[in-house]
Design a protein around this motif. Structure first.
Motif, PDB file in Angstrom:
ATOM      1  N   LEU A 195     -46.888  -2.278 -23.252  1.00  0.00           N
ATOM      2  CA  LEU A 195     -45.435  -2.173 -23.374  1.00  0.00           C
ATOM      3  C   LEU A 195     -45.050  -0.982 -24.238  1.00  0.00           C
ATOM      4  O   LEU A 195     -45.800  -0.566 -25.131  1.00  0.00           O
ATOM      5  N   SER A 196     -43.909  -0.442 -23.947  1.00  0.00           N
ATOM      6  CA  SER A 196     -43.292   0.603 -24.751  1.00  0.00           C
ATOM      7  C   SER A 196     -41.968   0.064 -25.272  1.00  0.00           C
ATOM      8  O   SER A 196     -41.026  -0.136 -24.491  1.00  0.00           O
ATOM      9  N   GLU A 197     -41.902  -0.174 -26.571  1.00  0.00           N
ATOM     10  CA  GLU A 197     -40.675  -0.714 -27.145  1.00  0.00           C
ATOM     11  C   GLU A 197     -39.518   0.266 -26.997  1.00  0.00           C
ATOM     12  O   GLU A 197     -38.402  -0.121 -26.659  1.00  0.00           O
ATOM     13  N   SER A 198     -39.770   1.543 -27.238  1.00  0.00           N
ATOM     14  CA  SER A 198     -38.686   2.525 -27.192  1.00  0.00           C
ATOM     15  C   SER A 198     -38.107   2.665 -25.790  1.00  0.00           C
ATOM     16  O   SER A 198     -36.913   2.929 -25.620  1.00  0.00           O
ATOM     17  N   ASP A 199     -38.933   2.492 -24.765  1.00  0.00           N
ATOM     18  CA  ASP A 199     -38.452   2.582 -23.383  1.00  0.00           C
ATOM     19  C   ASP A 199     -38.029   1.225 -22.836  1.00  0.00           C
ATOM     20  O   ASP A 199     -37.439   1.151 -21.752  1.00  0.00           O
ATOM     21  N   ASP A 200     -38.359   0.141 -23.563  1.00  0.00           N
ATOM     22  CA  ASP A 200     -38.077  -1.220 -23.118  1.00  0.00           C
ATOM     23  C   ASP A 200     -38.679  -1.476 -21.744  1.00  0.00           C
ATOM     24  O   ASP A 200     -38.048  -2.048 -20.848  1.00  0.00           O
ATOM     25  N   VAL A 201     -39.939  -1.032 -21.578  1.00  0.00           N
ATOM     26  CA  VAL A 201     -40.669  -1.202 -20.322  1.00  0.00           C
ATOM     27  C   VAL A 201     -42.041  -1.781 -20.638  1.00  0.00           C
ATOM     28  O   VAL A 201     -42.689  -1.366 -21.601  1.00  0.00           O
ATOM     29  N   ALA A 202     -42.487  -2.732 -19.835  1.00  0.00           N
ATOM     30  CA  ALA A 202     -43.830  -3.290 -19.950  1.00  0.00           C
ATOM     31  C   ALA A 202     -44.427  -3.421 -18.559  1.00  0.00           C
ATOM     32  O   ALA A 202     -43.700  -3.518 -17.565  1.00  0.00           O
ATOM     33  N   ALA A 203     -45.756  -3.430 -18.498  1.00  0.00           N
ATOM     34  CA  ALA A 203     -46.439  -3.574 -17.218  1.00  0.00           C
ATOM     35  C   ALA A 203     -47.656  -4.465 -17.383  1.00  0.00           C
ATOM     36  O   ALA A 203     -48.324  -4.454 -18.418  1.00  0.00           O
ATOM     37  N   VAL A 204     -47.945  -5.246 -16.347  1.00  0.00           N
ATOM     38  CA  VAL A 204     -49.100  -6.137 -16.297  1.00  0.00           C
ATOM     39  C   VAL A 204     -49.894  -5.809 -15.042  1.00  0.00           C
ATOM     40  O   VAL A 204     -49.311  -5.648 -13.961  1.00  0.00           O
ATOM     41  N   VAL A 205     -51.217  -5.714 -15.185  1.00  0.00           N
ATOM     42  CA  VAL A 205     -52.107  -5.458 -14.049  1.00  0.00           C
ATOM     43  C   VAL A 205     -53.270  -6.439 -14.118  1.00  0.00           C
ATOM     44  O   VAL A 205     -53.923  -6.559 -15.161  1.00  0.00           O
ATOM     45  N   LEU A 206     -53.547  -7.146 -13.014  1.00  0.00           N
ATOM     46  CA  LEU A 206     -54.648  -8.100 -12.933  1.00  0.00           C
ATOM     47  C   LEU A 206     -55.453  -7.804 -11.674  1.00  0.00           C
ATOM     48  O   LEU A 206     -54.882  -7.534 -10.611  1.00  0.00           O
ATOM     49  N   ALA A 207     -56.776  -7.852 -11.791  1.00  0.00           N
ATOM     50  CA  ALA A 207     -57.640  -7.624 -10.635  1.00  0.00           C
ATOM     51  C   ALA A 207     -58.866  -8.518 -10.740  1.00  0.00           C
ATOM     52  O   ALA A 207     -59.265  -8.922 -11.835  1.00  0.00           O
ATOM     53  N   ASN A 208     -59.488  -8.820  -9.583  1.00  0.00           N
ATOM     54  CA  ASN A 208     -60.633  -9.720  -9.581  1.00  0.00           C
ATOM     55  C   ASN A 208     -61.924  -8.983  -9.238  1.00  0.00           C
ATOM     56  O   ASN A 208     -62.556  -9.219  -8.222  1.00  0.00           O
ATOM     57  N   CYS A 209     -62.298  -8.069 -10.134  1.00  0.00           N
ATOM     58  CA  CYS A 209     -63.571  -7.375 -10.033  1.00  0.00           C
ATOM     59  C   CYS A 209     -64.135  -7.209 -11.444  1.00  0.00           C
ATOM     60  O   CYS A 209     -63.386  -7.079 -12.409  1.00  0.00           O
ATOM     61  N   THR A 210     -65.457  -7.226 -11.558  1.00  0.00           N
ATOM     62  CA  THR A 210     -66.084  -7.154 -12.871  1.00  0.00           C
ATOM     63  C   THR A 210     -65.870  -5.799 -13.520  1.00  0.00           C
ATOM     64  O   THR A 210     -65.702  -5.693 -14.745  1.00  0.00           O
ATOM     65  N   SER A 211     -65.863  -4.740 -12.729  1.00  0.00           N
ATOM     66  CA  SER A 211     -65.660  -3.386 -13.253  1.00  0.00           C
ATOM     67  C   SER A 211     -65.121  -2.515 -12.131  1.00  0.00           C
ATOM     68  O   SER A 211     -65.018  -2.943 -10.987  1.00  0.00           O
ATOM     69  N   GLY A 212     -64.759  -1.294 -12.489  1.00  0.00           N
ATOM     70  CA  GLY A 212     -64.306  -0.339 -11.482  1.00  0.00           C
ATOM     71  C   GLY A 212     -62.834  -0.011 -11.570  1.00  0.00           C
ATOM     72  O   GLY A 212     -62.448   1.153 -11.497  1.00  0.00           O
TER      73      GLY A 212
END
Length: 461
Positions: A307-324
């Motif tokens: 998240l960026s407080e100054s921009d009031d923007v946040a992002a979430v990313v989820l994936a189902n792989c061990t790496s990469g």
């Protein structure tokens, strides 16, 4: 999470850039699936996913393991204990949780990973082995838990957050899971964040590094180490959690305490992804943008919340792989796409609304030696001290009942600013942590340390 209002809708070009970034991440990262969400103004303004495996089509309601993002949840519980007066961050662990063998470390050091503890547990790879191999804190810490002197350096430690989970249990008299659910998940409405998978959820996969084939990863219960990385969640829940991390919630934790968590407490280890670590949150300077959040991984899953407080923007990313797939990098990129394409519209200017006398006599230009400074009174009743030029120290100050002001941030955090008055009541100068600020550079009428040359200002000749 609130419905998206017209004021928070993203432009088509921005939405396409977000879709492209997710598609690129899934393709280059060779992930069976990836799901993401962006929050602006406390609302989800974009959701996206990409999948290539039948049966793994995700949306905001599908659970993934979030790994070490769990640590941020645990840190919030510890900060609640602090705010209730049940502990101080400077307390040694032994005071509240005796007999661990690591009692000399402080609560603050555990939160910031400066306790000197090992990064991992002794024995086999704990993330892929049964919890029964670690039934006690002794099994988690081993015979020699310290690699470094506590407080000496930052060294990320999973056992350290296991200790914090046990600390929560000791002071609440309940299992960590029950405390988490009652004090954080339920008040924030995070009903899809759980310690075990609940349908619908993604399966975790290992993707071969040199061939386009996959293998399922085992799902292990972390047992006593749950507070370091156990949770499953969704992008919808984590988006709501991200909004809370910016704004706070009186039922859970104040915005002031969350700001303390986001404040860098220590520089990171060499080679670390983030630039520093606060109290349960990683901090990152990315292209001049200050971000806070956390990454997470367990076999079969990667996750990122930034998240960026100054921009009031946040992002979430989820994936189902061990790496990469670099979930943190992708989440940071999503924040940047929105912040740069659609800059935050400033709040409207509002006048000071306080009923107390306005401290106008302190406002205006002051000088520390020859350095020109400006004091302003803000609409929220704070004093703001900063340089006239582009560079220098800036801080805000809160009024105290005795007429002094206490610094809230930066170099002057915790320092006292006082207006020193003459016999007639007028202000002679400002005293700030022994620094004297005068209305004129080296004002001969003020007690400037070292005195002022009686000949005053002059040229050469």
């Amino acid at each position: 999470m609130s419905a998206v209002s017209d004021d928070h809708q993203l432009l088509p070009a921005t939405r396409r850039a977000l879709r492209h970034r997710i598609a690129l991440a899934q393709s280059e990262g060779r992930a069976p699936s990836v799901v993401a969400a962006v929050v602006r103004g406390g609302e989800v303004v974009w959701e996206g996913s990409r999948t290539s495996v039948e049966g793994h089509g995700p949306d905001g309601n599908v659970q993934y393991r979030i790994g070490s993002i769990t640590k941020t949840f645990t840190a919030v519980l510890v900060m609640r204990l602090r705010d209730e007066g049940l502990l101080e961050l400077g307390d040694r662990l032994e005071k509240h949780l005796p007999g661990t063998g690591a009692g000399e470390v402080t609560v603050r050091q555990l939160l910031a990973h400066t306790g000197g503890l090992a990064a991992e547990t002794p024995g086999e790879w704990w993330e892929r082995s049964p919890a029964g191999l670690r039934p006690t804190l002794g099994a988690v810490l081993g015979d020699a838990p310290f690699l470094f002197e506590p407080g000496l350096r930052h060294h990320y430690s999973n056992p350290g957050y296991t200790l914090l989970g046990s600390l929560v249990e000791a002071l609440r008299g309940k299992p960590w899971e029950e405390v988490l659910r009652a004090e954080l998940l339920e008040p924030l409405g995070l009903d899809r964040t759980t310690v075990g998978p609940q349908t619908p959820h993604a399966g975790g996969w290992a993707v071969h590094p040199w061939a386009d084939v996959m293998m399922p990863e085992p799902v292990e219960d972390l047992g006593i180490m749950a507070s370091a990385g156990q949770l499953w969640s969704t992008t919808t829940d984590l988006a709501r959690f991200a909004a809370f991390l910016v704004r706070g919630d009186a039922r859970v934790l104040s915005a002031e305490s969350l700001r303390e968590m986001r404040t860098p407490a220590v520089a990171p280890e060499s080679g670390a992804t983030a630039n520093g670590y606060g109290l349960g949150l990683q901090v990152l300077d990315h292209g001049g943008r200050s971000l806070a959040g956390h990454g997470g991984s367990l076999p079969g899953f990667v996750a990122g919340l930034w998240l960026s407080e100054s921009d009031d923007v946040a992002a979430v990313v989820l994936a189902n792989c061990t790496s990469g797939l670099p979930a943190t990098t992708v989440a940071v990129d999503l924040v940047g796409i929105v912040a740069e394409a659609e800059p935050r519209i400033p709040e409207p200017w509002r006048p000071f609304l306080g009923s107390d006398p306005v401290a106008l006599e302190l406002c205006g230009p002051w000088y520390w030696g020859t350095a020109a400074q400006v004091v302003r009174l803000t609409a929220d009743g704070l004093l703001e001290l900063g340089p006239m030029g582009p560079a220098g120290r800036t801080a805000r100050f809160h009024a105290e009942q005795d007429g002094s002001w206490t610094g809230l941030n930066g170099y002057y955090a915790g320092e006292t600013l006082r207006a020193v008055r003459r016999a007639d009541g007028s202000v002679s100068h400002l005293d700030l942590g022994s620094f004297v600020f005068t209305r004129e550079p080296y004002d001969a009428g003020a007690p400037v340390p070292g005195g002022v040359d009686p000949q005053g200002w002059r040229g050469i000749g």
